[in-house]
Structure formats: structure tokens, C-alpha cells
Design a protein around this motif. Structure first.
Motif, PDB file in Angstrom:
ATOM      1  N   ARG A   1       0.807  -1.217   0.000  1.00  0.00           N
ATOM      2  CA  ARG A   1       0.000   0.000   0.000  1.00  0.00           C
ATOM      3  C   ARG A   1       0.839   1.266   0.000  1.00  0.00           C
ATOM      4  N   HIS A   2       2.115   1.181   0.355  1.00  0.00           N
ATOM      5  CA  HIS A   2       3.004   2.343   0.314  1.00  0.00           C
ATOM      6  C   HIS A   2       2.984   2.986  -1.068  1.00  0.00           C
ATOM      7  N   THR A   3       2.789   2.150  -2.108  1.00  0.00           N
ATOM      8  CA  THR A   3       2.664   2.629  -3.493  1.00  0.00           C
ATOM      9  C   THR A   3       1.303   2.169  -4.012  1.00  0.00           C
ATOM     10  N   PRO A   4       0.273   3.008  -3.921  1.00  0.00           N
ATOM     11  CA  PRO A   4      -1.068   2.572  -4.336  1.00  0.00           C
ATOM     12  C   PRO A   4      -1.115   2.068  -5.771  1.00  0.00           C
ATOM     13  N   GLU A   5      -0.254   2.621  -6.634  1.00  0.00           N
ATOM     14  CA  GLU A   5      -0.233   2.158  -8.025  1.00  0.00           C
ATOM     15  C   GLU A   5       0.156   0.687  -8.116  1.00  0.00           C
ATOM     16  N   ALA A   6       0.976   0.211  -7.171  1.00  0.00           N
ATOM     17  CA  ALA A   6       1.369  -1.201  -7.172  1.00  0.00           C
ATOM     18  C   ALA A   6       0.185  -2.099  -6.852  1.00  0.00           C
ATOM     19  N   VAL A   7      -0.649  -1.665  -5.904  1.00  0.00           N
ATOM     20  CA  VAL A   7      -1.852  -2.436  -5.570  1.00  0.00           C
ATOM     21  C   VAL A   7      -2.808  -2.445  -6.757  1.00  0.00           C
TER      22      VAL A   7
ATOM     23  N   GLN B   1      14.786 -12.779  -5.595  1.00  0.00           N
ATOM     24  CA  GLN B   1      15.959 -12.058  -6.083  1.00  0.00           C
ATOM     25  C   GLN B   1      16.085 -12.140  -7.600  1.00  0.00           C
ATOM     26  N   ARG B   2      15.690 -13.280  -8.182  1.00  0.00           N
ATOM     27  CA  ARG B   2      15.749 -13.420  -9.638  1.00  0.00           C
ATOM     28  C   ARG B   2      14.833 -12.402 -10.313  1.00  0.00           C
ATOM     29  N   HIS B   3      13.599 -12.295  -9.818  1.00  0.00           N
ATOM     30  CA  HIS B   3      12.654 -11.366 -10.461  1.00  0.00           C
ATOM     31  C   HIS B   3      13.061  -9.914 -10.236  1.00  0.00           C
ATOM     32  N   LEU B   4      13.551  -9.608  -9.054  1.00  0.00           N
ATOM     33  CA  LEU B   4      14.002  -8.238  -8.811  1.00  0.00           C
ATOM     34  C   LEU B   4      15.213  -7.891  -9.674  1.00  0.00           C
TER      35      LEU B   4
ATOM     36  N   ASN C   1      11.384 -12.425   6.711  1.00  0.00           N
ATOM     37  CA  ASN C   1      11.047 -11.952   5.357  1.00  0.00           C
ATOM     38  C   ASN C   1      10.876 -10.437   5.232  1.00  0.00           C
ATOM     39  N   ALA C   2      11.078  -9.687   6.321  1.00  0.00           N
ATOM     40  CA  ALA C   2      10.859  -8.238   6.257  1.00  0.00           C
ATOM     41  C   ALA C   2      11.814  -7.549   5.287  1.00  0.00           C
ATOM     42  N   TRP C   3      12.963  -8.186   5.013  1.00  0.00           N
ATOM     43  CA  TRP C   3      13.935  -7.559   4.106  1.00  0.00           C
ATOM     44  C   TRP C   3      13.377  -7.281   2.724  1.00  0.00           C
ATOM     45  N   VAL C   4      12.357  -8.056   2.304  1.00  0.00           N
ATOM     46  CA  VAL C   4      11.858  -7.892   0.936  1.00  0.00           C
ATOM     47  C   VAL C   4      10.919  -6.696   0.804  1.00  0.00           C
ATOM     48  N   VAL C   5      10.309  -6.241   1.895  1.00  0.00           N
ATOM     49  CA  VAL C   5       9.316  -5.166   1.799  1.00  0.00           C
ATOM     50  C   VAL C   5       9.928  -3.869   1.267  1.00  0.00           C
ATOM     51  N   PRO C   6      11.057  -3.380   1.797  1.00  0.00           N
ATOM     52  CA  PRO C   6      11.651  -2.180   1.193  1.00  0.00           C
ATOM     53  C   PRO C   6      12.097  -2.395  -0.245  1.00  0.00           C
ATOM     54  N   GLU C   7      12.432  -3.634  -0.607  1.00  0.00           N
ATOM     55  CA  GLU C   7      12.776  -3.917  -2.008  1.00  0.00           C
ATOM     56  C   GLU C   7      11.563  -3.729  -2.907  1.00  0.00           C
ATOM     57  N   TRP C   8      10.400  -4.198  -2.438  1.00  0.00           N
ATOM     58  CA  TRP C   8       9.159  -3.961  -3.186  1.00  0.00           C
ATOM     59  C   TRP C   8       8.892  -2.469  -3.326  1.00  0.00           C
ATOM     60  N   HIS C   9       9.038  -1.743  -2.220  1.00  0.00           N
ATOM     61  CA  HIS C   9       8.750  -0.305  -2.245  1.00  0.00           C
ATOM     62  C   HIS C   9       9.674   0.421  -3.221  1.00  0.00           C
ATOM     63  N   ARG C  10      10.948   0.084  -3.173  1.00  0.00           N
ATOM     64  CA  ARG C  10      11.903   0.764  -4.042  1.00  0.00           C
ATOM     65  C   ARG C  10      11.612   0.471  -5.511  1.00  0.00           C
TER      66      ARG C  10
END
Length: 520
Positions: free
Chosen positions: A151-157, A475-478, A411-420
Motif C-alpha cells: 500500500r506504500h505505493t497505491p499504483e502497485a496495488v 531475487q531473480r525477479h528483482l 522476510n521483512a527484508w523484501v518489503v523495502p525492495e518492493w517499495h523501491r
């Protein structure tokens, strides 16, 4: 006349496990779900629909990633050889398991015939059942992204929802009206995004309604309408626990097939190698029964299919009797007919609980005489014109009831990766696209971003099972996303062979557009 209704809701989903390499562990996940859950479910629904004495009704979510797998030509071609390899392995089962092995071989052979009869295309069968009114087909987020953490990026949702609706309509012929929210997870304001994408109803866990404002007058036994114009149903614990719980529920009965004891562990390396299986893994070939709670795997007794089928019929009768009694009590206290919503993962029926499809068949057969009406969620809404206005509470059906299972030390490490990555995608899209080449690269970057957001990988990291596989997938998809975005920014072409391989492996959502991430 029934005092109320029972709405069974199943959610069929797998992450996008398509691989360019046949025989992968992820491909096994898909084929086992086909064999044990999706094909038996279709078989049960079609047989029940053909019986005039029955009125089967089921709300079924088909996730967009599962639809992509079901429509993949290469996977269709690989399924029959996969079945035949297992038929050969069953011939090497120990003699004391002859009855169970014979019954399982018959199922495998029936699956081969069924697969050939429909040419490996299950989607027309789902569409036909929906036209008959047996099924109400729901969608899900595009790649099962855990929406509260995006939800940090509504466009992503919004991109998750837009691509889900679009893919559902492309493959099933009609746009969905209902959605199974990934992990039944909700956050305030999500209803407005759902409505903007044409979605009109969803299911939450009980506290999603019971902690709503105001508290719903009828609790979890009637849907509510949110301020954004979306109807929400809530899970009824009494209707789900007997089926859901492996320890205190039906699946833990000693007569049922044991999930964890598998020929993949019992056969010798040499026998497995004869069928090209070089690494030990569960093969979906299980010939033991639960026996007793806590019984060690090496002491499990041989499985008796006939005894298990009889037990499934008995459990269905007990389940319906419990729902009839529950509905009768609720009807005395309510001014409207109550509805019991019982949501489950579809893979529970057949994969995790082998007799689950037989249990469903018995529910459909016995429901009329038991005085329990079966309905879809859409039917409930068609009959209801006076829903209470209520703001649902943030919630999920995960452990703890909120978001902890998908946001913790594992798994919290992936959340800022999603946001970025989401922020970079939105920024690049909003600056405009200069040519067709950029459109194509941006669309593939969008696919990689969606795939990286799958909640399945976060779940696996928390569960501690195949964690290296989950981490590698994220990591592959990112990595692919950032390489594609970098190529767009620098105005260069990615290596041709690399891009060809990425497009071949991650070829889902052909209608996806970079504009799906545009700000409005």
C-alpha cells in the motif's frame, strides 16, 4: 425449507512455477495439485451437476498465476508423461500396499483419460460450470501479492488488481465480480481500489467484520457493505474448523491417507533413477494411512481406500448435521436467513487431505436431505438488498490475524525492495514511453515486479521449508526488473539471448501494460 445457507468458498492458487527445465520441484507442485485437487474437483462438480437430485453450489477463486499455468501449452504436454512415470513407480510398491497402489493407479489412469478427453484444457470446463450456475468464479491479485504491504505505493496495488481482472476476463470470458484477497488481507481504503477495478465482493476473516465500525448487527452471518461500495463476507469458524484442522478436525482421522509418508522417500535411488528422478522428493504416491495422532512415520499402517471413503461419507453427514443445527439456532435470533461462509484453500481438498473431494461429493449429495441450502456468494448478494454499511477492519486470516506472518524477521527484508522497485516503476511510467521498444521492455519489467511481489515466497521464508528456493525466486525477479529498467534508462538493448530467455520463462499476462502503474 432450510433455515439458512452454507456458502463454501475455495481458493485455488499456485505461484507461477513455470520453468524452462522440465522435472523441477516447482513443476511437481503444479502437477500434484492437478492430479489430487483440480481434476478431482472438476470431476465431483460435473458429476453432482448431472444429478437432478443435487444442487451443488461453490464459489471458487482461480488465481491469475494458476490460470496462466493451466493455459501453458508446454505444461499440458508434460503432464501425461509425468503421470506415466508415477504409474511405473507404483508397480514397485511393496506387496502389503497392493490395495492402495491399485486404487491410486486407477486414479492416475483415469486422470490420463480425462486429460486426453479435454486435450489438457480445463478452462472450458470451469466456464461451463459457471454458466450452469454451479460455480461462481472469483479472481485474486495478479500474483497473490500481499496487498497491505504494497500500500506504500497505491499504483502497485492497482496494478495487481487490474491485471487480475484483465487476465480473468481474457481466459474465462467474463470479468470477475468477486475476489479472494490474498491471505484474506485487508487494509483501510482497499475497498475503493477494488471498486475502481470493477470488483464488488470479497471474503475476510471473522475479525475483519467483528472489529469493523460500526460492529455488524448480524456478526459474521450476513455480508456488509463498505463505504467504497464493496460487499464483504466473513469466515465462520464453526463451519471451517472441523474441515481445516489436521489435529482436531476430520483430516486427522486415522483412516485417511497420510500426507507425509511418500514413495519418494521409500523407494531406492536405483528405482527412482529408472524414471529419471535424481533427487529425493515427495512424488504424490502415498500408500499409508494416518493411523493415529502422533504415530511415527515408520509405524504408519497400510491405507485402506474403502474404509477412508466410508469415513468421508460419515464426516460429511456429521458436518451437515452441525450446520443445520447452527443455522436453526441463528434463525431464531435473526430477522433474515443466516449465511455460513466456509472459506478454504482448494488444495486442502485432495492434496493435503486426499479424501477431501469425496467429502465434497458427499456434501453435495447429502445436503438436500440434511436441510442445508448451498449457495454461492453472488447468489447471496442477489437476494440481499439491505446490507449494513460498515468499515471493515484491517485483518488477515494468517497466524495472529493481521500481517505478522508476512512481515517478520525472516522476510521483512523484501518489503523495502518492493517499495523501491514499485516507486521506480511508477516514476518511469509517469515520465512517458518514447517508442515500442520501451513499451515492450517496460511491460516485461512489470511482469518481473508482479512476480517478485508474490506472497507465496514470503510465506515460505517464514515457514522455513524451501527457503533457498523462495529467496532465489524473489531475487531473480528483482534482478530482472532492475536490468530491464536500467536498459530503458540508458537507451540500450539488453543481451538478446538473455531477454529471449526471460520472456520465454516469465510469459504470463500478455495484456499487461506499463501504463498499469501510471498515477491517477
Amino acid at each position: 425449507m432450510a433455515a439458512g445457507d452454507l456458502a463454501l468458498v475455495l481458493h485455488a492458487h499456485l505461484p507461477y512455477v513455470r520453468s524452462s527445465e522440465p522435472g523441477s520441484l516447482e513443476e511437481d507442485w503444479y502437477f500434484q495439485a492437478l492430479l489430487e485437487s483440480y481434476l478431482p474437483l472438476l470431476e465431483v462438480l460435473e458429476a453432482s451437476a448431472a444429478d437432478r437430485a443435487q444442487a451443488p453450489r461453490l464459489s471458487l477463486g482461480l488465481s491469475p498465476t494458476l490460470l496462466s499455468l493451466l493455459s501453458a501449452p508446454d505444461l499440458r504436454e508434460r503432464f501425461t508423461p509425468w503421470l506415466k512415470r508415477r504409474l511405473e513407480l507404483l508397480k514397485r510398491a511393496p506387496a502389503q500396499h497392493h490395495g492402495a497402489a491399485s486404487a491410486l493407479a486407477a486414479q492416475l489412469e483415469r486422470s490420463v483419460r480425462q486429460w486426453r478427453a479435454c486435450k489438457g484444457d480445463l478452462l472450458p470446463r470451469f466456464r461451463r460450470l459457471q454458466r450452469q450456475g454451479v460455480l461462481d468464479l472469483l479472481t485474486c491479485a495478479a500474483t497473490h501479492g500481499y496487498l497491505p504491504l504494497l500500500r506504500h505505493t497505491p499504483e502497485a496495488v492497482r496494478a495487481q488488481l487490474l491485471n487480475a481482472v484483465r487476465e480473468h476476463e481474457r481466459l474465462l470470458g467474463v470479468p470477475p465480480q468477486g475476489i479472494w484477497l490474498p491471505e484474506c488481507a485487508y487494509y483501510e481504503g482497499l475497498d475503493q481500489l477494488l471498486a475502481s477495478c470493477g470488483l464488488r465482493y470479497a471474503v475476510l476473516d471473522a475479525h475483519g467484520l467483528l472489529h469493523g465500525l460500526p460492529r455488524p448487527r448480524y456478526g459474521v452471518y450476513a455480508p456488509i457493505c463498505s463505504p467504497g461500495g464493496v460487499a464483504f463476507f466473513a469466515r465462520d469458524g464453526d463451519s471451517t474448523l472441523p474441515v481445516w484442522s489436521a489435529s482436531s478436525g476430520y483430516p486427522g482421522d486415522g483412516a485417511y491417507r497420510e500426507f507425509h509418508r511418500d514413495l519418494g522417500w521409500d523407494l531406492s535411488d536405483a528405482v527412482l533413477a529408472e524414471q529419471g528422478i535424481t533427487s529425493r522428493r515427495p512424488l504424490g504416491l502415498k500408500l499409508h494411512r494416518v493411523t493415529a495422532q502422533g504415530c511415527p512415520l515408520d509405524q504408519k499402517q497400510p491405507y485402506d481406500p474403502a474404509a477412508a471413503q466410508a469415513k468421508a461419507a460419515d464426516h460429511a453427514a456429521r458436518y451437515l448435521a452441525g450446520r443445520a443445527e447452527q443455522l436453526a439456532g441463528l434463525r431464531q435470533a435473526m430477522e433474515r436467513p443466516p449465511v455460513l461462509v466456509a472459506p478454504f484453500d482448494a488444495e486442502l481438498f485432495g492434496h493435503w487431505w486426499y479424501e477431501g473431494p469425496s467429502f465434497l461429493a458427499e456434501l453435495f449429495r447429502q445436503a438436500p436431505a440434511a436441510g442445508v441450502g448451498l449457495v454461492t456468494l453472488r447468489q447471496v448478494l442477489e437476494r440481499s438488498s439491505d446490507l449494513q454499511l460498515c468499515r471493515p477492519s484491517p485483518s488477515s486470516w494468517g497466524q495472529g490475524g493481521y500481517h505478522h506472518y508476512w512481515l517478520n524477521e525472516s522476510n521483512a527484508w523484501v518489503v523495502p525492495e518492493w517499495h523501491r522497485a514499485s516507486g521506480a516503476m511508477v516514476s518511469r511510467v509517469n515520465r512517458g514511453v518514447r517508442n515500442v521498444r520501451e513499451q515492450e521492455l517496460l511491460a516485461q519489467a512489470g511482469r518481473e515486479l508482479l512476480l517478485a511481489q508474490s506472497s507465496d515466497w514470503s510465506f515460505i521464508l517464514r515457514a522455513g521449508t524451501t527457503t533457498e528456493l523462495a529467496r532465489t525466486r524473489i531475487q531473480r525477479h528483482l534482478d530482472r526488473f532492475w536490468r530491464l529498467l536500467d536498459a530503458i534508462e540508458r537507451g540500450v538493448d539488453p543481451p538478446a539471448q538473455w531477454l529471449k530467455a526471460v520472456k520465454a520463462e516469465d510469459s504470463l499476462f500478455p495484456l499487461l501494460s506499463g501504463a498499469d502503474w501510471a498515477s491517477h
